[in-house]
Design a protein around this motif. Structure first.
Motif, PDB file in Angstrom:
ATOM      1  N   LEU A   1       8.282   3.772  -0.439  1.00  0.00           N
ATOM      2  CA  LEU A   1       7.576   2.731  -1.194  1.00  0.00           C
ATOM      3  C   LEU A   1       6.305   2.326  -0.452  1.00  0.00           C
ATOM      4  N   GLU A   2       5.171   2.543  -1.093  1.00  0.00           N
ATOM      5  CA  GLU A   2       3.887   2.193  -0.466  1.00  0.00           C
ATOM      6  C   GLU A   2       3.192   1.119  -1.293  1.00  0.00           C
ATOM      7  N   LEU A   3       2.631   0.134  -0.601  1.00  0.00           N
ATOM      8  CA  LEU A   3       1.828  -0.869  -1.289  1.00  0.00           C
ATOM      9  C   LEU A   3       0.437  -0.297  -1.548  1.00  0.00           C
ATOM     10  N   LEU A   4       0.031  -0.307  -2.793  1.00  0.00           N
ATOM     11  CA  LEU A   4      -1.284   0.216  -3.151  1.00  0.00           C
ATOM     12  C   LEU A   4      -2.340  -0.879  -3.122  1.00  0.00           C
ATOM     13  N   ILE A   5      -2.026  -2.006  -3.763  1.00  0.00           N
ATOM     14  CA  ILE A   5      -2.983  -3.098  -3.875  1.00  0.00           C
ATOM     15  C   ILE A   5      -2.234  -4.359  -4.248  1.00  0.00           C
ATOM     16  N   TYR A   6      -2.774  -5.527  -3.863  1.00  0.00           N
ATOM     17  CA  TYR A   6      -2.203  -6.744  -4.388  1.00  0.00           C
ATOM     18  C   TYR A   6      -3.279  -7.775  -4.715  1.00  0.00           C
ATOM     19  N   PHE A   7      -2.954  -8.609  -5.668  1.00  0.00           N
ATOM     20  CA  PHE A   7      -3.852  -9.633  -6.190  1.00  0.00           C
ATOM     21  C   PHE A   7      -3.268 -11.022  -5.927  1.00  0.00           C
ATOM     22  N   ASN A   8      -4.153 -11.966  -5.724  1.00  0.00           N
ATOM     23  CA  ASN A   8      -3.778 -13.369  -5.682  1.00  0.00           C
ATOM     24  C   ASN A   8      -4.692 -14.118  -6.652  1.00  0.00           C
ATOM     25  N   ASN A   9      -4.073 -14.808  -7.595  1.00  0.00           N
ATOM     26  CA  ASN A   9      -4.868 -15.508  -8.614  1.00  0.00           C
ATOM     27  C   ASN A   9      -5.905 -14.587  -9.252  1.00  0.00           C
TER      28      ASN A   9
ATOM     29  N   SER B   1      -6.273  -1.590   0.529  1.00  0.00           N
ATOM     30  CA  SER B   1      -6.320  -0.536   1.545  1.00  0.00           C
ATOM     31  C   SER B   1      -5.302   0.577   1.300  1.00  0.00           C
ATOM     32  N   GLY B   2      -4.322   0.308   0.481  1.00  0.00           N
ATOM     33  CA  GLY B   2      -3.323   1.322   0.171  1.00  0.00           C
ATOM     34  C   GLY B   2      -3.681   2.226  -0.980  1.00  0.00           C
ATOM     35  N   MET B   3      -4.753   1.927  -1.663  1.00  0.00           N
ATOM     36  CA  MET B   3      -5.173   2.785  -2.774  1.00  0.00           C
ATOM     37  C   MET B   3      -5.601   4.129  -2.195  1.00  0.00           C
ATOM     38  N   PRO B   4      -5.000   5.222  -2.660  1.00  0.00           N
ATOM     39  CA  PRO B   4      -5.194   6.517  -1.995  1.00  0.00           C
ATOM     40  C   PRO B   4      -6.615   7.051  -2.051  1.00  0.00           C
TER      41      PRO B   4
ATOM     42  N   TRP C   1       1.073  -3.775  -6.696  1.00  0.00           N
ATOM     43  CA  TRP C   1       1.340  -2.436  -7.211  1.00  0.00           C
ATOM     44  C   TRP C   1       1.854  -1.577  -6.052  1.00  0.00           C
ATOM     45  N   TYR C   2       3.048  -0.985  -6.255  1.00  0.00           N
ATOM     46  CA  TYR C   2       3.654  -0.091  -5.270  1.00  0.00           C
ATOM     47  C   TYR C   2       3.817   1.287  -5.898  1.00  0.00           C
ATOM     48  N   ARG C   3       3.877   2.296  -5.046  1.00  0.00           N
ATOM     49  CA  ARG C   3       4.168   3.653  -5.484  1.00  0.00           C
ATOM     50  C   ARG C   3       5.338   4.185  -4.655  1.00  0.00           C
TER      51      ARG C   3
ATOM     52  N   PHE D   1      -8.154   6.111  -8.104  1.00  0.00           N
ATOM     53  CA  PHE D   1      -7.277   4.996  -8.439  1.00  0.00           C
ATOM     54  C   PHE D   1      -8.090   3.705  -8.523  1.00  0.00           C
ATOM     55  N   SER D   2      -7.801   2.922  -9.556  1.00  0.00           N
ATOM     56  CA  SER D   2      -8.418   1.604  -9.677  1.00  0.00           C
ATOM     57  C   SER D   2      -7.422   0.650 -10.309  1.00  0.00           C
TER      58      SER D   2
END
Lengths: 116, 113
Positions: free
Chosen positions: A43-51, A58-61, A34-36, A65-66
């Motif tokens: 463009l900022e990375l908010l969060i990323y998932f693997n599987n 760490s980018g979640m402000p 998820w980017y904002r 935000f969840s």
């Protein structure tokens, strides 16, 4: 083959309301991002998932935000309560593990959020 | 603190001429750099990339140059076409982090016919 699908494409909401953005990654992709995008911060990375597991949030402000990924084909980004400064374009992206280069990161068309 | 900087918010070029978009970075642990192109109302799409062990990569009309000592990379488009008009984002990947990209703020390129 369908790309990354995001909904809604546009959302206008009042301050204090809950906002939920949705993403369907490309089938077979096991990373979801998820980017904002804002004028001030790009463009900022908010969060990323693997599987389906959150790897880096760490980018979640802030706690408003969840993000969740209940299964491999669906993710949500929720803002509660929303504030005018959350107005931005939110992009979801996905990729498949094993690729060295970045050319397998596929972005959705974005969700344009306006909080008034 | 912006680790990837695109100091020119916009650039205007005549069709057929060369477009040069610049990007500076501060983190010496970046080991892979990418350029993405974004049209209005669309998501970014990958354009070209370069590993930190190289100093040049070419793909058709697009060339990316990397100067590690200066922590600077540039995207060259020649010849420029009106369809190249878009926002171009520079992105960098940290060594050991396969998938976490840091983006610059973007440069709006306008190619005039």
């Amino acid at each position: 083959d369908a790309g990354v699908i995001q909904s809604p494409r546009h959302e206008v909401t009042e301050m204090g309301q809950e906002v939920t953005l949705r993403c369907k990654p490309i089938s077979g992709h096991d990373y979801l991002f998820w980017y904002r995008q804002t004028m001030m911060r790009g463009l900022e990375l908010l969060i990323y998932f693997n599987n389906n597991v959150p790897i880096d949030d760490s980018g979640m402000p802030e706690d408003r935000f969840s993000a969740k990924m209940p299964n491999a084909s669906f993710s949500t980004l929720k803002i509660q309560p929303s504030e005018p400064r959350d107005s931005a374009v939110y992009f979801c992206a996905s990729r498949v593990q094993g690729a060295i280069s970045g050319n397998t990161i596929y972005f959705g068309e974005g969700s344009w959020l306006t909080v008034v | 603190d912006q680790q990837v900087k695109q100091n020119s918010p916009s650039l205007s070029v005549q069709e057929g001429r060369i477009s040069i978009l610049n990007c500076d970075y501060t983190n010496s642990m970046f080991d892979y750099f990418l350029w993405y192109k974004k049209y209005p109302a669309e998501g970014p799409t990958f354009l070209i990339s370069i590993s930190s062990i190289k100093d040049k990569n070419e793909d058709g009309r697009f060339t990316v140059l990397l100067n590690k000592s200066a922590k600077h990379l540039s995207l060259h488009i020649v010849p420029s076409q009106p369809g190249d008009s878009a926002v171009y984002f520079c992105a960098a990947k940290l060594a050991g982090s396969n998938y976490k990209l840091t983006f610059g703020k973007g440069t709006l390129l306008t190619v005039n016919p």
